[in-house]
Every structure is written in structure tokens, then in C-alpha cells.
Design a protein around this motif. Structure first.
Motif, mmCIF file in Angstrom:
data_model
loop_
_atom_site.group_PDB
_atom_site.id
_atom_site.type_symbol
_atom_site.label_atom_id
_atom_site.label_comp_id
_atom_site.label_asym_id
_atom_site.label_seq_id
_atom_site.Cartn_x
_atom_site.Cartn_y
_atom_site.Cartn_z
ATOM 1 N N PRO A 79 6.097 14.208 46.150
ATOM 2 C CA PRO A 79 5.470 15.333 45.452
ATOM 3 C C PRO A 79 4.836 16.294 46.448
ATOM 4 N N LEU A 80 4.530 17.471 45.980
ATOM 5 C CA LEU A 80 3.888 18.460 46.841
ATOM 6 C C LEU A 80 2.507 17.976 47.251
ATOM 7 N N PRO A 81 2.111 18.215 48.503
ATOM 8 C CA PRO A 81 0.764 17.808 48.929
ATOM 9 C C PRO A 81 -0.303 18.626 48.201
ATOM 10 N N ALA A 82 -1.478 18.038 48.050
ATOM 11 C CA ALA A 82 -2.579 18.728 47.384
ATOM 12 C C ALA A 82 -3.055 19.891 48.238
ATOM 13 N N LEU A 83 -3.388 20.976 47.595
ATOM 14 C CA LEU A 83 -3.861 22.158 48.303
ATOM 15 C C LEU A 83 -5.323 21.988 48.702
ATOM 16 N N GLU A 84 -5.666 22.551 49.835
ATOM 17 C CA GLU A 84 -7.056 22.566 50.289
ATOM 18 C C GLU A 84 -7.628 23.960 50.014
ATOM 19 N N TRP A 85 -8.518 24.038 49.068
ATOM 20 C CA TRP A 85 -9.039 25.331 48.629
ATOM 21 C C TRP A 85 -10.246 25.735 49.460
ATOM 22 N N GLY A 98 4.727 28.093 39.361
ATOM 23 C CA GLY A 98 4.692 27.135 38.274
ATOM 24 C C GLY A 98 4.418 25.709 38.689
ATOM 25 N N MET A 99 4.061 25.488 39.954
ATOM 26 C CA MET A 99 3.865 24.129 40.446
ATOM 27 C C MET A 99 2.471 23.579 40.148
ATOM 28 N N ARG A 100 1.521 24.447 39.805
ATOM 29 C CA ARG A 100 0.161 24.004 39.557
ATOM 30 C C ARG A 100 -0.438 24.771 38.393
ATOM 31 N N VAL A 101 -1.447 24.160 37.785
ATOM 32 C CA VAL A 101 -2.147 24.775 36.664
ATOM 33 C C VAL A 101 -3.645 24.666 36.928
ATOM 34 N N ALA A 102 -4.425 25.537 36.277
ATOM 35 C CA ALA A 102 -5.867 25.545 36.502
ATOM 36 C C ALA A 102 -6.586 25.944 35.229
ATOM 37 N N ASN A 154 -20.146 25.616 36.131
ATOM 38 C CA ASN A 154 -19.391 26.550 36.975
ATOM 39 C C ASN A 154 -18.325 25.840 37.803
ATOM 40 N N LEU A 155 -17.705 24.820 37.225
ATOM 41 C CA LEU A 155 -16.625 24.096 37.882
ATOM 42 C C LEU A 155 -15.281 24.533 37.309
ATOM 43 N N PHE A 156 -14.245 24.445 38.143
ATOM 44 C CA PHE A 156 -12.882 24.627 37.640
ATOM 45 C C PHE A 156 -11.987 23.586 38.276
ATOM 46 N N ARG A 157 -10.895 23.269 37.575
ATOM 47 C CA ARG A 157 -10.016 22.190 38.002
ATOM 48 C C ARG A 157 -8.595 22.700 38.217
ATOM 49 N N VAL A 158 -7.949 22.168 39.246
ATOM 50 C CA VAL A 158 -6.572 22.519 39.595
ATOM 51 C C VAL A 158 -5.745 21.243 39.582
ATOM 52 N N PHE A 159 -4.631 21.254 38.856
ATOM 53 C CA PHE A 159 -3.761 20.083 38.731
ATOM 54 C C PHE A 159 -2.364 20.416 39.249
ATOM 55 N N GLY A 160 -1.731 19.429 39.878
ATOM 56 C CA GLY A 160 -0.326 19.558 40.241
ATOM 57 C C GLY A 160 0.545 19.288 39.029
ATOM 58 N N ALA A 161 1.567 20.118 38.816
ATOM 59 C CA ALA A 161 2.399 19.999 37.612
ATOM 60 C C ALA A 161 3.799 19.506 37.921
#
Length: 533
Positions: A26-32, A428-432, A438-445
Motif C-alpha cells: 500500500p501507499l506509505p502514510a503521508l507526513e503532514w 482519490g487515494m486518500r480521504v479527509a 479542532n482535529l481532522f483525520r486523513v485516511f488512506g483509501a
């Protein structure tokens, strides 16, 4: 684009997702990382209600960003490359000038809506901007639609040169030649100011001369007296003008507007109806969806969001408060009272409670760029639907599962009715989506992805780190327990998430993903934060 997501039942015929460049990994997790902030609030500073951001939208190119607030204002930002701001010496010192993440600067702002009052219904109409949508660019001008609860407006934003008026009617040399009588007689009146409107409509005060009563023109007058001249300056400014007003078409509050791919029409949706507009005709619309029952006591659901298909101008989708998504084809009939497809997940037996219908209500839907997938957000989860598979989503991401024991408290303080938006990356590989504190979440799709990042809307987005989730069991063990492995996201983010305390007054409702880059813009109260990966 997404080919599928993990956990889809094999019998449903879902294709196997493939990550970019590999069929297995799978794609590696992004570092934000933090990029920019506009309107940052100082510690202890009180935020005015009218300054809270209520809408965010990138244009299709990602070169422009628009935000709307509860005060009816629309603020525009334009992209500016970071490397253009570096000096030549800094560029010479750099061995390699690589691509940088997108950066933006303030462009202009204008008052889109004003508070109104409906005298027939004795109802106040707020100026709050509910949605913003960018339209097709024409002749180097930007067009966008903005709406409050009742009225939609089309704005044209274009760059114009500023005009300047000569400040003096009399040459300074002429005053000296005619003695000091003129100079002594004309003194500056510090109390008198003549208002002058600049190109953006902001009043600019300029002092006007005051002539004393004993002033007398010399014999023969002043030969150098001349009328003021209007000159074009080299300075330019963005000017916003309202081109169309689409009003008096909705009896209920507008919750969605969406542009069609034909660049000629758009839809507007309220609780019970969806109207189709031609962008050039503001006095006529066509009702294409009407779910209002003859007897309002029979009302069981309302429309919560509507979106046009990104490629097919005849297809649109709308969601309801019952947790269903309907896909309709406008070619079938003038009034689309029958849906082509119904996306709805069957409720497990024995799982129904008082809060079931409330938390099932979908607050936002988005099409993926190719139109193959639909992302929906209800109170507890994000769901990714394949338009070819109606019975079950191909992926479910748990966002608020840790709040399930607190549903009664959330109901008491009305937080359970908060409407969170969702977004997809350009590929289209990730959703948020957003959350509380004040939190937000990013998921791999993509298939096999376990990416589930939680970030805070601040200059240090990673300071609140989620507890490391336990190692997931094998797919065979999950199936033996009757659990679908596509339900990614921690069941309970743990005490490390916000220290075990949830701030339900600080909610991140609005966010948008750049169409071409891994850049997310999100609104925390009156501040606009941007993060890149």
C-alpha cells in the motif's frame, strides 16, 4: 484514481485495488507539515461570530481559494510560488531548486450577502455563506457562486487598473507667482473630508481645502487654473461585481449548490427540493427533485446534500437524513421522483437505538474526480461507495466511534447535529474529514492501507499523537469473527488524543483538498490553516 478499497466482499465483484507502482504494497502514510495560517487568533482573543469561516473551496486548477464566513463576506486567495519570493543569492546557494508545496496570499474580499428579513414569514435571513462554488473562467475573469439560506449570487472577479484624480486644480508655481495671498487664503480644513470611493468600494477620505471669507481673485484671474484630470495609474486591483442574483426559488434553507460539467447549469438544494438553474437566467429555475409530502406529518426524511457528477451532465446524487444516497438521471423524466440507484447500508439486527437515525444522517457527499466513487460523511463515519455497488460501501472509516458512549451528552448540547464536511485527494487515494477539538483525520483509501492520521489545526499539527493501534488480526481471523477488515480507523483513539478531554465547542467542520497537490485547507473558527505533505 481508486480502483477499490479493502474489505469489499468478493461476491460483490469489486475489483482489486492497486497502489501506484505496486500490486502488493500500500501507499506509505503521508507526513503532514504546517504550511500557512491566515487570521490566526491570539491567545485570549475573543472571536466575533461574524468572522467564523463557514465555507472553503478550491477552484479546479488549485490556483485560487475562496472562503466564506458568517458575516456574509467572501475572501479570495491566490497561489504564489514560494521560490519566487526568494532572493537571487538564496537561489544561487541552493544546489537544486525542487518543486515546493503550494503557497497562497490574500487577494481580495467582498461583501456577498447582507442580513435580510422575510416580512411574510416574519423570519430573519442570516448573511452567513453556506456554500461557495467556482465557475468556468472567461476572459481572464474569475466567476463564483455563493449562497446563504435563501439567495444565490454569481460574482465576477476581475483585475482592473485604478484611476487617479489630480489632487490640485492650481499649479504650485502659479501660487508663488501670484504672491502669498492665495496661499494665505487657502488653508487646509482639518475637519472637512471629501469621501472618495476606490475601485473596491472602500471609502477613502481626502482633505479638502478651506477658502477663507476674505479671499479675493486677483485682477484677470488665474491663468493656470484648470479642471482636475482623471489618469490611469499602473496599479491594479481585483474588483468583484455581482452579475446575477438567483432568489425566491427556495422555501427552505439552501444546503448545497453544485456546478454542472456542461458549464451552463447548476443545482441548488434545500431540505425538500432540488432546483436546476441556467447560469445566464436568474428569474427561472426548474424543480427536478421534490420530496415534500402532501401532508407534512408524513415527512420522514430531508435532503442534506447534493452534488453533480464531475463528468456526466445528466447525473447527480443527493443524500438524505436517513443515511441513504440516491443517484438520479435527469434524462428519465422532467421531475426526477425516481432514483436510478440507491446506496444504503443495511442496519444490523438489534443495533437500533434512539440515536440511530440521528447519527445516520449524511452531512456531506463528494464525487471522486472520475465519478466512479462517492464519499459520504455521517456523524460517526466516512463511507466510500462504488457507484456500481449499492448494497454496501467499499470502505468505512471510523471517525467518532470513541464518542459512542457520549451520544446522550452530545444530544443534550446539540453537538450530535453538527454537520462535518469531507473531501478526497485529487488522485482519490486518500480521504479527509474534521472532528472536535479542532482535529481532522486523513485516511488512506487504497487496498491494504492502514493510514489513519489525526492532526490538529495549529502550527504544530502532530503534537497530539494518537495511541498506537494494536496490530490488526489476519483477514481470515477477521472473517471468522464476522468482522469486515475495511473498517479502518481506531475504535477508540485513546487518552492520548486531546488528553482524554473533548472540546465540543472547537469543531473543524469545513475543509478542502487541493485538486492536484497534497495540500489541505481547513477552518478552525476564524482561522484558515493549510498543511502539505
Amino acid at each position: 484514481m481508486i480502483s477499490s478499497a479493502s474489505g469489499a466482499p468478493a461476491a460483490a465483484g469489486a475489483p482489486v485495488a492497486t497502489a501506484a507502482g505496486s500490486d502488493d504494497a500500500p501507499l506509505p502514510a503521508l507526513e503532514w507539515k504546517f504550511s500557512q495560517v491566515f487570521g490566526e487568533r491570539a491567545i485570549g482573543e475573543e472571536v466575533q461570530e461574524v468572522d467564523i469561516i463557514s465555507a472553503i473551496e478550491f477552484d479546479k486548477t488549485g490556483e485560487h481559494l475562496a472562503t466564506g464566513d458568517r458575516g456574509g463576506r467572501v475572501v479570495l486567495f491566490e497561489r504564489t510560488d514560494g521560490r519566487d519570493q526568494r532572493t537571487r543569492r538564496e537561489l544561487e546557494r541552493a544546489d537544486f531548486v525542487g518543486p515546493r508545496h503550494p503557497e497562497y496570499r490574500y487577494s481580495t474580499e467582498f461583501q456577498s450577502h447582507e442580513p435580510e428579513f422575510d416580512y411574510l414569514k416574519s423570519l430573519e435571513i442570516e448573511e452567513k455563506i453556506n456554500k461557495i462554488r467556482w465557475c468556468q473562467t472567461a476572459n481572464a475573469a474569475q466567476f463564483l457562486l455563493s449562497t446563504n439560506d435563501k439567495t444565490i449570487k454569481l460574482w465576477k472577479v476581475t483585475e482592473k487598473k485604478l484611476k487617479q484624480v489630480k489632487s490640485l486644480n492650481l499649479d504650485s508655481g502659479a501660487i508663488q507667482r501670484n504672491g502669498n495671498a492665495m496661499a494665505n487664503s487657502m488653508v487646509l480644513n482639518t475637519k472637512g473630508f471629501a469621501p472618495r470611493l476606490s475601485m473596491n468600494g472602500v471609502a477613502v477620505n481626502r482633505p479638502i481645502p478651506f477658502i477663507s471669507p476674505d479671499f479675493a481673485f486677483p485682477p484677470g484671474g488665474f491663468p493656470s487654473l484648470h479642471l482636475p484630470a482623471v489618469l490611469w495609474s499602473n496599479e491594479t486591483a481585483l474588483v468583484a461585481r455581482c452579475r446575477k442574483v438567483y432568489a425566491n426559488a427556495h422555501a427552505y434553507h439552501i444546503n448545497s449548490i453544485s456546478n454542472n460539467s456542461d458549464c451552463e447549469t447548476f443545482i441548488s438544494a434545500d431540505d425538500l427540493r432540488i432546483n436546476l438553474w441556467n447560469i445566464e437566467v436568474n428569474d427561472q429555475s426548474f424543480n427536478i427533485v421534490d420530496i415534500k409530502p402532501t401532508n407534512m406529518e408524513d415527512l420522514t426524511e430531508v435532503i442534506t446534500s447534493a452534488e453533480f457528477h464531475p463528468n456526466h451532465c445528466n447525473i447527480l446524487a443527493y443524500s438524505s437524513s436517513k443515511g441513504s444516497i440516491r443517484l438520479i438521471d435527469m434524462r428519465q423524466s422532467a421531475l426526477c421522483d425516481r432514483h436510478s440507484k440507491l446506496f444504503e447500508e443495511t442496519e444490523p439486527p438489534g443495533a437500533r437505538s434512539f440515536f440511530t437515525e440521528i447519527i445516520a444522517s449524511i452531512s456531506d457527499i463528494k464525487f471522486a474526480r472520475g465519478g466512479r466513487y462517492i464519499l459520504s460523511r455521517d456523524y460517526m463515519t466516512l463511507k466510500l461507495w462504488d457507484v456500481n455497488m449499492e448494497s454496501v460501501p467499499v470502505a468505512t472509516f471510523k471517525v467518532h466511534e470513541h464518542l459512542r458512549p457520549k451520544l446522550y451528552d452530545l444530544y443534550e448540547n446539540d453537538s450530535i447535529f453538527d454537520k462535518f464536511e469531507c473531501c478526497l485527494s485529487g488522485d482519490g487515494m486518500r480521504v479527509a474529514t474534521g472532528s472536535y477539538s479542532n482535529l481532522f483525520r486523513v485516511f488512506g483509501a487504497t487496498s491494504g492501507s492502514e493510514e489513519a492520521s489525526t492532526l490538529e489545526a495549529s502550527k504544530t499539527p502532530n503534537r497530539r499523537v494518537m495511541a498506537t493501534p494494536s496490530k490488526p488480526g489476519s483477514r481470515l481471523a477477521n472473517l471468522a469473527r464476522g468482522r469486515r477488515d475495511n473498517r479502518r480507523g481506531s475504535e477508540n483513539p485513546g487518552p492520548d488524543l486531546n488528553g482524554g478531554v473533548h472540546d465540543f465547542t472547537s469543531k473543524l467542520l469545513h475543509l478542502a483538498w487541493h485538486p492536484a497537490a497534497n495540500l489541505i485547507a481547513c477552518a478552525a473558527s476564524n482561522s484558515l490553516y493549510m498543511y502539505y505533505a
